[in-house]
Design a protein around this motif. Structure first.
Motif, PDB file in Angstrom:
ATOM      1  N   ALA A 144       2.271 -13.876   3.168  1.00  0.00           N
ATOM      2  CA  ALA A 144       1.608 -15.174   3.325  1.00  0.00           C
ATOM      3  C   ALA A 144       2.537 -16.187   3.990  1.00  0.00           C
ATOM      4  CB  ALA A 144       1.155 -15.683   1.964  1.00  0.00           C
ATOM      5  N   HIS A 145       3.856 -16.000   3.831  1.00  0.00           N
ATOM      6  CA  HIS A 145       4.819 -16.931   4.400  1.00  0.00           C
ATOM      7  C   HIS A 145       5.565 -16.381   5.615  1.00  0.00           C
ATOM      8  CE1 HIS A 145       4.315 -18.537   0.275  1.00  0.00           C
ATOM      9  NE2 HIS A 145       4.503 -19.706   0.848  1.00  0.00           N
ATOM     10  N   TYR A 146       5.811 -15.060   5.624  1.00  0.00           N
ATOM     11  CA  TYR A 146       6.604 -14.475   6.698  1.00  0.00           C
ATOM     12  C   TYR A 146       5.775 -13.586   7.635  1.00  0.00           C
ATOM     13  CZ  TYR A 146      10.670 -15.979   4.007  1.00  0.00           C
ATOM     14  OH  TYR A 146      11.602 -16.722   3.337  1.00  0.00           O
ATOM     15  N   GLY A 147       4.584 -13.182   7.189  1.00  0.00           N
ATOM     16  CA  GLY A 147       3.747 -12.334   8.026  1.00  0.00           C
ATOM     17  C   GLY A 147       4.260 -10.904   8.085  1.00  0.00           C
ATOM     18  N   ASN A 148       3.553 -10.103   8.890  1.00  0.00           N
ATOM     19  CA  ASN A 148       3.917  -8.692   9.071  1.00  0.00           C
ATOM     20  C   ASN A 148       3.790  -8.373  10.549  1.00  0.00           C
ATOM     21  OD1 ASN A 148       4.538  -6.019   8.728  1.00  0.00           O
ATOM     22  ND2 ASN A 148       2.647  -5.459   7.668  1.00  0.00           N
ATOM     23  N   ALA A 149       4.541  -9.112  11.358  1.00  0.00           N
ATOM     24  CA  ALA A 149       4.395  -9.013  12.819  1.00  0.00           C
ATOM     25  C   ALA A 149       4.726  -7.636  13.342  1.00  0.00           C
ATOM     26  CB  ALA A 149       5.297 -10.043  13.491  1.00  0.00           C
ATOM     27  N   SER A 150       5.654  -6.939  12.716  1.00  0.00           N
ATOM     28  CA  SER A 150       6.083  -5.635  13.238  1.00  0.00           C
ATOM     29  C   SER A 150       4.951  -4.636  13.268  1.00  0.00           C
ATOM     30  CB  SER A 150       7.232  -5.089  12.389  1.00  0.00           C
ATOM     31  OG  SER A 150       6.810  -4.927  11.035  1.00  0.00           O
ATOM     32  N   ALA A 151       4.010  -4.741  12.314  1.00  0.00           N
ATOM     33  CA  ALA A 151       2.888  -3.794  12.283  1.00  0.00           C
ATOM     34  C   ALA A 151       1.871  -4.089  13.370  1.00  0.00           C
ATOM     35  CB  ALA A 151       2.206  -3.837  10.910  1.00  0.00           C
ATOM     36  N   HIS A 152       1.849  -5.336  13.870  1.00  0.00           N
ATOM     37  CA  HIS A 152       0.860  -5.688  14.876  1.00  0.00           C
ATOM     38  C   HIS A 152       1.397  -5.511  16.299  1.00  0.00           C
ATOM     39  CE1 HIS A 152      -1.610  -7.242  11.649  1.00  0.00           C
ATOM     40  NE2 HIS A 152      -0.607  -8.009  11.239  1.00  0.00           N
ATOM     41  N   ASP A 153       2.700  -5.309  16.431  1.00  0.00           N
ATOM     42  CA  ASP A 153       3.290  -5.147  17.757  1.00  0.00           C
ATOM     43  C   ASP A 153       3.168  -3.724  18.281  1.00  0.00           C
ATOM     44  OD1 ASP A 153       3.985  -7.769  17.698  1.00  0.00           O
ATOM     45  OD2 ASP A 153       6.046  -7.421  17.011  1.00  0.00           O
ATOM     46  N   GLN A 154       2.768  -2.797  17.415  1.00  0.00           N
ATOM     47  CA  GLN A 154       2.706  -1.397  17.804  1.00  0.00           C
ATOM     48  C   GLN A 154       1.309  -0.840  17.556  1.00  0.00           C
ATOM     49  OE1 GLN A 154       6.224  -0.562  15.178  1.00  0.00           O
ATOM     50  NE2 GLN A 154       6.837   0.743  16.882  1.00  0.00           N
ATOM     51  N   THR A 155       0.968   0.210  18.315  1.00  0.00           N
ATOM     52  CA  THR A 155      -0.291   0.915  18.097  1.00  0.00           C
ATOM     53  C   THR A 155      -0.142   1.820  16.881  1.00  0.00           C
ATOM     54  OG1 THR A 155      -0.743   0.902  20.462  1.00  0.00           O
ATOM     55  CG2 THR A 155      -1.965   2.490  19.114  1.00  0.00           C
ATOM     56  N   VAL A 156      -1.100   1.747  15.970  1.00  0.00           N
ATOM     57  CA  VAL A 156      -1.042   2.549  14.750  1.00  0.00           C
ATOM     58  C   VAL A 156      -1.800   3.851  14.964  1.00  0.00           C
ATOM     59  CG1 VAL A 156      -1.655   2.672  12.312  1.00  0.00           C
ATOM     60  CG2 VAL A 156      -0.853   0.512  13.285  1.00  0.00           C
ATOM     61  N   ARG A 157      -1.124   4.942  14.712  1.00  0.00           N
ATOM     62  CA  ARG A 157      -1.726   6.274  14.784  1.00  0.00           C
ATOM     63  C   ARG A 157      -1.827   6.814  13.364  1.00  0.00           C
ATOM     64  NH1 ARG A 157      -4.937  10.198  17.064  1.00  0.00           N
ATOM     65  NH2 ARG A 157      -4.045  12.268  16.766  1.00  0.00           N
ATOM     66  N   ASN A 158      -3.053   6.940  12.854  1.00  0.00           N
ATOM     67  CA  ASN A 158      -3.247   7.317  11.458  1.00  0.00           C
ATOM     68  C   ASN A 158      -3.032   8.809  11.234  1.00  0.00           C
ATOM     69  OD1 ASN A 158      -3.879   4.772  10.452  1.00  0.00           O
ATOM     70  ND2 ASN A 158      -6.044   4.970  10.989  1.00  0.00           N
ATOM     71  N   ALA A 159      -2.438   9.116  10.103  1.00  0.00           N
ATOM     72  CA  ALA A 159      -2.372  10.471   9.577  1.00  0.00           C
ATOM     73  C   ALA A 159      -2.891  10.404   8.143  1.00  0.00           C
ATOM     74  CB  ALA A 159      -0.953  11.012   9.619  1.00  0.00           C
ATOM     75  N   TYR A 160      -3.476  11.492   7.677  1.00  0.00           N
ATOM     76  CA  TYR A 160      -4.152  11.470   6.382  1.00  0.00           C
ATOM     77  C   TYR A 160      -3.503  12.455   5.409  1.00  0.00           C
ATOM     78  CZ  TYR A 160      -7.835   8.644   8.473  1.00  0.00           C
ATOM     79  OH  TYR A 160      -8.516   7.631   9.082  1.00  0.00           O
ATOM     80  N   LEU A 161      -3.270  11.971   4.209  1.00  0.00           N
ATOM     81  CA  LEU A 161      -2.810  12.805   3.107  1.00  0.00           C
ATOM     82  C   LEU A 161      -3.999  13.040   2.183  1.00  0.00           C
ATOM     83  CD1 LEU A 161      -0.507  14.128   1.448  1.00  0.00           C
ATOM     84  CD2 LEU A 161      -0.190  11.903   0.338  1.00  0.00           C
ATOM     85  N   VAL A 162      -4.364  14.296   1.997  1.00  0.00           N
ATOM     86  CA  VAL A 162      -5.542  14.636   1.210  1.00  0.00           C
ATOM     87  C   VAL A 162      -5.073  15.405  -0.025  1.00  0.00           C
ATOM     88  CG1 VAL A 162      -7.829  15.655   1.246  1.00  0.00           C
ATOM     89  CG2 VAL A 162      -6.812  14.836   3.372  1.00  0.00           C
ATOM     90  N   VAL A 163      -5.364  14.857  -1.192  1.00  0.00           N
ATOM     91  CA  VAL A 163      -4.825  15.406  -2.438  1.00  0.00           C
ATOM     92  C   VAL A 163      -5.887  16.240  -3.147  1.00  0.00           C
ATOM     93  CG1 VAL A 163      -3.668  14.877  -4.604  1.00  0.00           C
ATOM     94  CG2 VAL A 163      -3.369  13.363  -2.633  1.00  0.00           C
ATOM     95  N   GLY A 164      -5.599  17.535  -3.263  1.00  0.00           N
ATOM     96  CA  GLY A 164      -6.473  18.452  -3.988  1.00  0.00           C
ATOM     97  C   GLY A 164      -5.730  19.083  -5.147  1.00  0.00           C
ATOM     98  N   SER A 165      -6.115  20.304  -5.497  1.00  0.00           N
ATOM     99  CA  SER A 165      -5.484  20.967  -6.639  1.00  0.00           C
ATOM    100  C   SER A 165      -4.823  22.271  -6.208  1.00  0.00           C
ATOM    101  CB  SER A 165      -6.505  21.249  -7.749  1.00  0.00           C
ATOM    102  OG  SER A 165      -7.339  22.335  -7.389  1.00  0.00           O
ATOM    103  N   GLU A 166      -3.824  22.643  -6.966  1.00  0.00           N
ATOM    104  CA  GLU A 166      -3.133  23.914  -6.733  1.00  0.00           C
ATOM    105  C   GLU A 166      -3.843  25.053  -7.450  1.00  0.00           C
ATOM    106  OE1 GLU A 166      -0.093  26.283  -5.040  1.00  0.00           O
ATOM    107  OE2 GLU A 166      -0.795  24.237  -4.645  1.00  0.00           O
ATOM    108  N   HIS A 167      -4.557  24.737  -8.508  1.00  0.00           N
ATOM    109  CA  HIS A 167      -5.234  25.749  -9.313  1.00  0.00           C
ATOM    110  C   HIS A 167      -6.732  25.453  -9.380  1.00  0.00           C
ATOM    111  CE1 HIS A 167      -1.269  27.122 -10.479  1.00  0.00           C
ATOM    112  NE2 HIS A 167      -0.970  25.891 -10.854  1.00  0.00           N
ATOM    113  N   GLY A 168      -7.483  26.461  -9.784  1.00  0.00           N
ATOM    114  CA  GLY A 168      -8.932  26.333  -9.855  1.00  0.00           C
ATOM    115  C   GLY A 168      -9.412  25.950 -11.251  1.00  0.00           C
ATOM    116  N   LEU A 169     -10.644  26.372 -11.545  1.00  0.00           N
ATOM    117  CA  LEU A 169     -11.279  26.073 -12.828  1.00  0.00           C
ATOM    118  C   LEU A 169     -11.362  24.572 -13.089  1.00  0.00           C
ATOM    119  CD1 LEU A 169      -9.636  28.873 -15.048  1.00  0.00           C
ATOM    120  CD2 LEU A 169     -11.881  28.902 -13.952  1.00  0.00           C
TER     121      LEU A 169
END
Length: 282
Positions: A58-83
């Protein structure tokens, strides 16, 4: 072996299976009790960091995130076991429905059960073994961070890696898509401060360290939440399976009783015929 003895062996086998299921159910129950405590602490930590981030930006901003193009990657959380019911199927369906089709972003799947549901997904970048218990989350997160570091290094210059996590939320009881990087837009503050917070670091350095803390805490929260839902669904699944087993055992016991009654009747008839044969011979 008579039909009755076959059924008795089957009932004994079902009893052993039920014992295993009861043990699994108890383990899942113990894990949910532990995760309830872990998750509450982690949610409080994340809320505190988000408040600090909102005050800072609110006071300093987040300018560094707006100066670059954001390329999204997704983390998808599932399970190691069934049942655990449709836990992994619903996550896989969310990936297919919510991710853009025109430009398939890279996906990192956590949990081999989930990975099996996403094996045909064209942009599956990596598969990481998922945690079975809360104590394994730390090691899994280390592997996750290493994988996303590799994805970040592969980006062209001028692009920033955005991280979005898709997981089961125990709080909202649905599948949640949550942006972690870059830092989300600041929430409105409950109190307005006339002066900017006093920093002992340069704003950019402070933001970098704050981002690291937020990512670490938010990922823990997401994994604890996912594990909570997984174990809750496993509890429900085990409970239904145990009820079905009890029903089968009861049915088999009734069948065994009927067969035993038939055997007794046959024995009585044999004895009566033998007595009649002896009487005739006399």
């Amino acid at each position: 072996m008579s039909r009755r003895h076959e059924l008795q062996s089957r009932v004994a086998g079902l009893g052993e299976i039920e014992g295993i299921m009861v043990a699994m159910k108890n383990l899942a129950l113990m894990e949910t009790l532990k995760l309830t405590r872990f998750l509450a602490i982690q949610q409080e930590a994340v809320a505190t960091i988000e408040t600090v981030a909102s005050d800072f930006m609110a006071h300093y901003g987040n300018a560094s995130a707006h100066d670059q193009t954001v390329r999204n990657a997704y983390l998808v959380v599932g399970s190691e076991h069934g049942l655990c019911g449709d836990f992994n199927e619903s996550i896989a369906q969310a990936v297919q429905e919510r991710l853009p089709e025109a430009d398939r972003p890279p996906v990192v799947a956590v949990g081999h059960r989930l990975a099996a549901k996403l094996e045909d997904y064209p942009a599956l970048a990596a598969v990481i073994g998922g945690p079975s218990v809360a104590e394994e989350v730390e090691a899994v997160l280390s592997a996750v961070i290493s994988q996303f570091t590799l994805l970040e290094r592969a980006l062209p210059g001028g692009q920033l890696l955005g991280l979005v996590v898709i997981y089961h939320s125990s709080e909202t009881e649905d599948i949640k898509m949550r942006r972690l990087l870059p830092l989300p837009e600041p929430k409105p503050l409950a109190h307005h401060y006339s002066h900017a917070p006093l920093l002992t670091l340069a704003p950019d350095d402070f933001l970098a360290k704050l981002t690291d803390h937020y990512l670490y805490a938010a990922l823990h929260e997401a994994f604890y939440s996912s594990l909570m839902v997984e174990n809750q669904q496993r509890l429900e699944h085990m409970d239904k399976a145990i009820r079905q087993l009890d029903k089968r055992v009861t049915e088999c016991a009734l069948h065994i009783n009927r067969l035993r009654q038939e055997e007794i009747t046959e024995e009585i008839e044999t004895i009566m015929l033998s007595l009649e044969a002896l009487g005739m011979s006399e």
